[in-house]
Design an enzyme around this catalytic site. Structure first.
Site, PDB file in Angstrom:
ATOM      1  N   ASP A 131       0.447  -1.055   0.227  1.00  0.00           N
ATOM      2  CA  ASP A 131       0.126   0.229  -0.169  1.00  0.00           C
ATOM      3  C   ASP A 131       0.552   0.797  -0.177  1.00  0.00           C
ATOM      4  O   ASP A 131       1.964   1.273   0.545  1.00  0.00           O
ATOM      5  CB  ASP A 131      -1.094  -0.297   1.120  1.00  0.00           C
ATOM      6  CG  ASP A 131      -2.172   0.774   1.342  1.00  0.00           C
ATOM      7  OD1 ASP A 131      -2.241   1.750  -0.284  1.00  0.00           O
ATOM      8  OD2 ASP A 131      -2.772   0.888   2.159  1.00  0.00           O
ATOM      9  N   HIS A 142       2.647   3.045  -9.299  1.00  0.00           N
ATOM     10  CA  HIS A 142       2.311   1.763  -9.289  1.00  0.00           C
ATOM     11  C   HIS A 142       4.465   0.988  -9.894  1.00  0.00           C
ATOM     12  O   HIS A 142       4.525   0.021  -9.815  1.00  0.00           O
ATOM     13  CB  HIS A 142       1.700   1.209  -9.848  1.00  0.00           C
ATOM     14  CG  HIS A 142      -0.101   1.555  -9.274  1.00  0.00           C
ATOM     15  ND1 HIS A 142       0.102   1.061  -7.738  1.00  0.00           N
ATOM     16  CD2 HIS A 142      -1.229   2.652  -9.941  1.00  0.00           C
ATOM     17  CE1 HIS A 142      -1.395   1.893  -7.677  1.00  0.00           C
ATOM     18  NE2 HIS A 142      -2.027   2.705  -8.506  1.00  0.00           N
ATOM     19  N   LEU A 182      11.126 -20.388  -4.072  1.00  0.00           N
ATOM     20  CA  LEU A 182       9.640 -19.637  -3.856  1.00  0.00           C
ATOM     21  C   LEU A 182       8.807 -19.804  -4.807  1.00  0.00           C
ATOM     22  O   LEU A 182       9.011 -20.160  -5.468  1.00  0.00           O
ATOM     23  CB  LEU A 182      10.603 -18.107  -3.959  1.00  0.00           C
ATOM     24  CG  LEU A 182       9.341 -17.497  -3.446  1.00  0.00           C
ATOM     25  CD1 LEU A 182       9.259 -17.119  -2.320  1.00  0.00           C
ATOM     26  CD2 LEU A 182       9.982 -15.566  -4.302  1.00  0.00           C
ATOM     27  N   ILE A 189      -6.772  -5.486   8.093  1.00  0.00           N
ATOM     28  CA  ILE A 189      -6.118  -6.237   6.423  1.00  0.00           C
ATOM     29  C   ILE A 189      -6.818  -6.235   4.765  1.00  0.00           C
ATOM     30  O   ILE A 189      -6.682  -7.287   4.145  1.00  0.00           O
ATOM     31  CB  ILE A 189      -6.319  -8.005   6.976  1.00  0.00           C
ATOM     32  CG1 ILE A 189      -7.643  -8.408   7.765  1.00  0.00           C
ATOM     33  CG2 ILE A 189      -5.276  -7.878   7.907  1.00  0.00           C
ATOM     34  CD1 ILE A 189      -8.303  -9.641   7.998  1.00  0.00           C
TER      35      ILE A 189
HETATM   36  C1  FPP Z   1      -1.742   0.027  -3.286  1.00  0.00           C
HETATM   37  O1  FPP Z   1      -1.048   1.685  -3.366  1.00  0.00           O
HETATM   38  C2  FPP Z   1      -1.313  -0.625  -4.440  1.00  0.00           C
HETATM   39  C3  FPP Z   1      -2.198  -1.540  -5.659  1.00  0.00           C
HETATM   40  C4  FPP Z   1      -3.414  -1.413  -5.693  1.00  0.00           C
HETATM   41  C5  FPP Z   1      -1.646  -1.855  -6.769  1.00  0.00           C
HETATM   42  C6  FPP Z   1      -0.346  -3.069  -6.691  1.00  0.00           C
HETATM   43  C7  FPP Z   1       0.727  -3.227  -7.934  1.00  0.00           C
HETATM   44  C8  FPP Z   1       1.216  -3.243  -7.538  1.00  0.00           C
HETATM   45  C9  FPP Z   1       2.652  -3.073  -6.517  1.00  0.00           C
HETATM   46  C10 FPP Z   1       2.556  -3.084  -9.416  1.00  0.00           C
HETATM   47  C11 FPP Z   1       2.228  -4.437  -9.546  1.00  0.00           C
HETATM   48  C12 FPP Z   1       2.366  -5.407  -9.431  1.00  0.00           C
HETATM   49  C13 FPP Z   1       2.947  -6.392  -9.380  1.00  0.00           C
HETATM   50  C14 FPP Z   1       2.688  -7.768  -8.843  1.00  0.00           C
HETATM   51  C15 FPP Z   1       2.975  -6.712 -11.165  1.00  0.00           C
HETATM   52  P1  FPP Z   1      -3.035   2.867  -3.850  1.00  0.00           P
HETATM   53  O2  FPP Z   1      -2.438   2.698  -4.678  1.00  0.00           O
HETATM   54  O3  FPP Z   1      -3.516   2.068  -2.800  1.00  0.00           O
HETATM   55  O4  FPP Z   1      -1.201   3.992  -2.985  1.00  0.00           O
HETATM   56  P2  FPP Z   1      -2.609   4.548  -1.463  1.00  0.00           P
HETATM   57  O5  FPP Z   1      -3.055   3.997  -0.446  1.00  0.00           O
HETATM   58  O6  FPP Z   1      -1.297   5.607  -1.941  1.00  0.00           O
HETATM   59  O7  FPP Z   1      -3.399   5.669  -2.955  1.00  0.00           O
END
Ligand code: FPP
Length: 246
Positions: free
Chosen positions: A26, A43, A137, A197
Site C-alpha cells: 500500500d 505503481h 520460492l 487487513i
Molecule cells: C496500493 O497502493 C497498490 C495497488 C492497488 C497496486 C499494487 C501494484 C503494484 C505494486 C505493482 C504491480 C505488481 C505486480 C505484482 C505486477 P495505493 O494505490 O492504494 O496507494 P495509496 O493508498 O497511497 O493511494
C-alpha cells in the site's frame, strides 16, 4: 545483510524464520502524489519493491511469498488506473517470465481473474504451467482477490463435490481455498501506514503475526524488509498456549 539476519537469528532464538510472508503493498498513490506525479508512477515504482522483496525471499530461502496486487474492491478506482494496473501486470509477466523460470520460482495467481482480459488470463496460465515444477520460492500474486470471495468459493466447491451430504470441516474448507498449496502466512506486512487487513487472507490469518509500517510501498527496500523480519523474530508465537509451555 544475509549474514546479519543469520547472526540475529542465532542471538534471539525466539521464533523460526517465516515460511510464508504475505504483503499488502500500500502507498503507491501517496508516494506519487508527494512527488507531484500521477498515481500510476507510484505503481510503476512499486514494481521495483516487488523485485527487491522476491530477491530477499530467495536469498533467505523463504519458501512462500504472497502479494496482494489487486483486490475485489479495486475495480472502484478510476478506469484509467485500473487499465494501467492490468497493463503493468501483463507487461511484467511478459518481461519477468524468463527470470522467474531461470530463478526456479513457482508462479501462482489467486483470485477471480475471469473478468480480466483474455490475453492476461492466457499469460497467467502459461506462466503457471511453465513454472509448476519449480522447487524454489512460490510466488503468489493475488488479483481480483477477496478473502470473503475465497471462503464462499471454497464452500461452494465443497458442496459441488459432496452434493451437500457431508458437514464441512476446517480441513475441507482449507483444501478448497485458492491458497491450498501453501501453509498459512507466518507474517503479514502492510506498508503505507493503514492498520487493517482489507479482506485479504482472512481465513489464513488466524495466527499470522502482523507488521504495519508507515513506509510507502515504493520505498520498501531490502533494509525495510529486513526490519520487518527482525521484528518478526521478536514475536512469541504461543498459539493459545502459555509462554512456559513453549
Ligand atoms: C496500493 O497502493 C497498490 C495497488 C492497488 C497496486 C499494487 C501494484 C503494484 C505494486 C505493482 C504491480 C505488481 C505486480 C505484482 C505486477 P495505493 O494505490 O492504494 O496507494 P495509496 O493508498 O497511497 O493511494
Amino acid at each position: 545483510m544475509f549474514n546479519f539476519f543469520r547472526s540475529l537469528k542465532s542471538q534471539d532464538v525466539l521464533v523460526e524464520k517465516p515460511q510464508h510472508i504475505a504483503i499488502i503493498m500500500d502507498g503507491n498513490g501517496r508516494w506519487a502524489k508527494k512527488r507531484f506525479m500521477p498515481r500510476i508512477s507510484g505503481h510503476r515504482k512499486g514494481l521495483e519493491s516487488v523485485r527487491a522483496v522476491i530477491t530477499q525471499c530467495q536469498k533467505l530461502n523463504i519458501p512462500f511469498l504472497t502479494l496482494f496486487a489487486f483486490s475485489t474492491e479495486n475495480w472502484l478506482r478510476p478506469t484509467q488506473e485500473v487499465n494501467f494496473l492490468m497493463t503493468l501486470f501483463q507487461d511484467s509477466l511478459k518481461k519477468e517470465s524468463s527470470s522467474l523460470i531461470k530463478n526456479n520460482i513457482r508462479f501462482k495467481v489467486i483470485g477471480d481473474y475471469k473478468p480480466f482480459p483474455k490475453k492476461l488470463i492466457n499469460k497467467i496460465k502459461e506462466l503457471e504451467s511453465l513454472t509448476e515444477k519449480n522447487t524454489g520460492l512460490t510466488l503468489t500474486i493475488a488479483i481480483n482477490y477477496g478473502g470473503r470471495w475465497d471462503i464462499l468459493n471454497a464452500v461452494n466447491e465443497f458442496q459441488k463435490k459432496n452434493h451437500s451430504k457431508k458437514l464441512l470441516t476446517q480441513k475441507n474448507l482449507t483444501q478448497n481455498l485458492s491458497l491450498n498449496f501453501a501453509p498459512d502466512p507466518d507474517l503479514l506486512i502492510r506498508t503505507g501506514g493503514e492498520k487493517r487487513i482489507s479482506n485479504f487472507l482472512i481465513w489464513q490469518f488466524s495466527y499470522t503475526e502482523f507488521y504495519f509500517t508507515e513506509t510507502l510501498w515504493p520505498d520498501f527496500n531490502e533494509k525495510a524488509f529486513m526490519s520487518a523480519l527482525i521484528e518478526f523474530q521478536k514475536r512469541e508465537r504461543r498459539y493459545g498456549k502459555t509462554s512456559e509451555q513453549l
